[in-house]
Write a protein that holds these residues in place. Structure first.
Motif, short mmCIF file in Angstrom:
data_model
loop_
_atom_site.label_atom_id
_atom_site.label_comp_id
_atom_site.label_asym_id
_atom_site.label_seq_id
_atom_site.Cartn_x
_atom_site.Cartn_y
_atom_site.Cartn_z
N ILE A 293 9.68 8.98 -4.19
CA ILE A 293 8.43 8.21 -4.15
C ILE A 293 8.39 7.26 -2.96
O ILE A 293 7.36 6.63 -2.71
CB ILE A 293 8.21 7.41 -5.45
N LEU A 294 9.50 7.14 -2.21
CA LEU A 294 9.53 6.22 -1.08
C LEU A 294 8.90 6.85 0.16
O LEU A 294 9.05 8.04 0.41
CB LEU A 294 10.97 5.80 -0.76
N ILE A 295 8.18 6.04 0.91
CA ILE A 295 7.51 6.50 2.12
C ILE A 295 8.37 6.17 3.32
O ILE A 295 8.68 5.01 3.58
CB ILE A 295 6.12 5.83 2.24
N THR A 301 5.91 0.66 7.01
CA THR A 301 6.63 -0.26 6.13
C THR A 301 6.92 -1.62 6.78
O THR A 301 7.36 -2.54 6.09
CB THR A 301 7.97 0.36 5.69
N LEU A 368 7.86 -2.79 -2.08
CA LEU A 368 7.23 -1.49 -2.23
C LEU A 368 5.84 -1.49 -1.60
O LEU A 368 5.13 -2.50 -1.65
CB LEU A 368 7.10 -1.13 -3.71
N GLU A 371 1.16 2.33 -2.45
CA GLU A 371 1.23 3.74 -2.85
C GLU A 371 2.53 4.04 -3.61
O GLU A 371 2.55 4.87 -4.52
CB GLU A 371 1.17 4.66 -1.62
N GLU A 372 3.60 3.36 -3.23
CA GLU A 372 4.88 3.54 -3.92
C GLU A 372 4.83 2.93 -5.31
O GLU A 372 5.37 3.49 -6.27
CB GLU A 372 6.00 2.93 -3.10
N LEU A 376 5.47 4.83 -8.70
CA LEU A 376 6.53 4.34 -9.58
C LEU A 376 6.07 4.27 -11.03
O LEU A 376 6.87 4.37 -11.95
CB LEU A 376 6.99 2.96 -9.11
#
Length: 424
Positions: A293-295, A301, A368, A371-372, A376
């Protein structure tokens, strides 16, 4: 003939495109449902000049309402109490249900709810303002009732906290409408609150085994107080489930209470609900690692990287807490982590419970991305998250349910209650 300004025309076109009424549009623009008349006037070039702030809001309206109910023949009907942003609603709507009533008082949550479902609750979403007879007939009652009265973060006053008494608003609706089934969600701490007496009382009330007296100085709506002695007729049990076991990479332990209405004169059979939860645990488990789920976008970021001052404060606070024998402090995760801590409603403040390591980029940890946070909690990518500011969005996801857990419960619960779904 009066010339209507372009921004006013855009407002009218957007409302037509989204297929929503003036009340929903007013909510989306931060005017609240009471601003419906203002929206009507603006669409006709009246009501005064639209401010730059509202112009920006009009320009930023969603392209579509992704979860607007367009089903002509719903399989069943349900109500969504203390709805938040609709995390409990989503799986039941997917199953073919129609939401016929919504209650939610938080104005920012109502904006996100409106952006995704094209609906807003009446009477400011305050359930205490509705007589049970005003609530439409329904087959299923859903309620993520307020948890602050039972949580570690709150004062843990239980029923005697105004938020705790919201349980009795649920009870009065069950007593009036007798839906076929209900699902209630709360924090894990409810299980142990007041040496387990609070949960035992809730279960006894829902099972029709006992009633309760609430002191006169504790605020309850008149109807809720009048219904305290009404015996319910449900098979009921509960289970504490972890979101990480159902396809989202965070711990998030929550208590889920399910009730299925008994047939008239049928003996109680609470074991069948326990067996239902056993099927949920056996048939719907899946694991998703945090990295999924991480971008991975250093430019994207960068703006979520915490400051030197905040990072230093986190480290010093954790050092002090350890010296005092406490475990409180920040929690750091990376792409190798299987899962992360539970996201809370206070995440927007400093992100301490879930920080993503960026040492490989020579940066401080980061919070986060929105979107994350959405992923989540297991919300789909189409779920609109840009109609409120980031602090409010983090708060909403921190308060929400993990959607895949609800989806698993909904599947078995509807079958157990013999409620027809889209598939059946």
């Amino acid at each position: 003939m009066k010339v209507i300004p372009e921004i006013n025309r855009k407002l009218a076109e957007a409302r037509k495109r989204l297929g929503v009424d003036h009340h929903v549009m007013a909510t989306l623009l931060g005017l609240g449902p009471e601003g419906a008349e203002k929206v009507k006037l603006w669409e006709h070039g009246k009501g005064g000049k639209i401010t730059p702030t509202k112009q920006k809001a009009i320009e930023g309206l969603p392209i579509k309402i992704p979860y607007k109910d367009t089903c002509k023949k719903p399989a069943f009907r349900f109500i969504d109490l203390f709805a938040g942003i609709g995390g409990i609603r989503l799986p039941f709507q997917e199953a073919g249900g129609r939401c016929v009533f919504t209650a939610e008082i938080d104005k920012h949550s109502k904006i996100t709810y409106a952006a995704n479902f094209g609906e807003v609750p009446e009477k400011d979403g305050d359930i205490t303002k509705f007589a049970s007879s005003e609530i439409p007939r329904h087959d299923v009652l859903l309620a993520g009732f307020p948890c602050q009265a039972f949580s570690q973060a709150g004062k843990k006053q239980g029923f005697f906290d105004t938020r705790g008494t919201m349980f009795f608003e649920i009870q009065r609706i069950l007593a009036m409408h007798h839906p076929k089934a209900f699902l209630l969600e709360n924090v894990k701490q409810l299980k142990g609150h007041d040496k387990q007496r609070t949960l035992k009382t809730i279960m006894a009330i829902l099972r029709g085994e006992a009633s309760v007296e609430i002191p006169e100085d504790v605020h309850l709506s008149k109807e809720a107080r009048a219904s305290l002695g009404t015996k319910l007729n449900y098979d009921v049990d509960f289970e504490v489930l972890r979101a990480r076991d159902f396809g989202v990479p965070q711990i998030r332990e929550r208590i889920y209470i399910v009730g299925i209405r008994r047939d008239k004169d049928a003996p109680s059979n609470h074991v069948r609900i326990k067996e239902m939860f056993h099927r949920v645990n056996e048939n719907y488990r899946s694991k998703v690692p945090l990295k999924d789920i991480l971008i991975d976008d250093p430019e994207r970021t960068l703006d979520f990287t915490i400051s030197d001052k905040l990072w230093t404060g986190h480290k010093e606070r954790k050092k002090r807490n350890r010296a005092n024998g406490k475990g409180f402090g920040y929690s750091l995760f990376d792409h190798r982590s299987e899962y992360c801590s539970t996201m809370s409603a206070r995440y927007y403040k400093d992100g301490s419970e879930i920080l993503i390591d960026q040492s490989d980029l020579g940066r401080n940890p980061r919070k986060l991305l929105p979107e994350e946070a959405r992923a989540l909690q297991g919300f789909p990518e189409e779920f609109v998250i840009d109609q409120v500011g980031k602090p409010q969005l983090y708060k909403q996801f921190g308060n929400s349910v993990a959607v895949p857990v609800i989806r698993a419960i909904a599947s078995e619960m509807l079958k157990e209650a013999n409620i027809r779904t889209r598939k059946t």
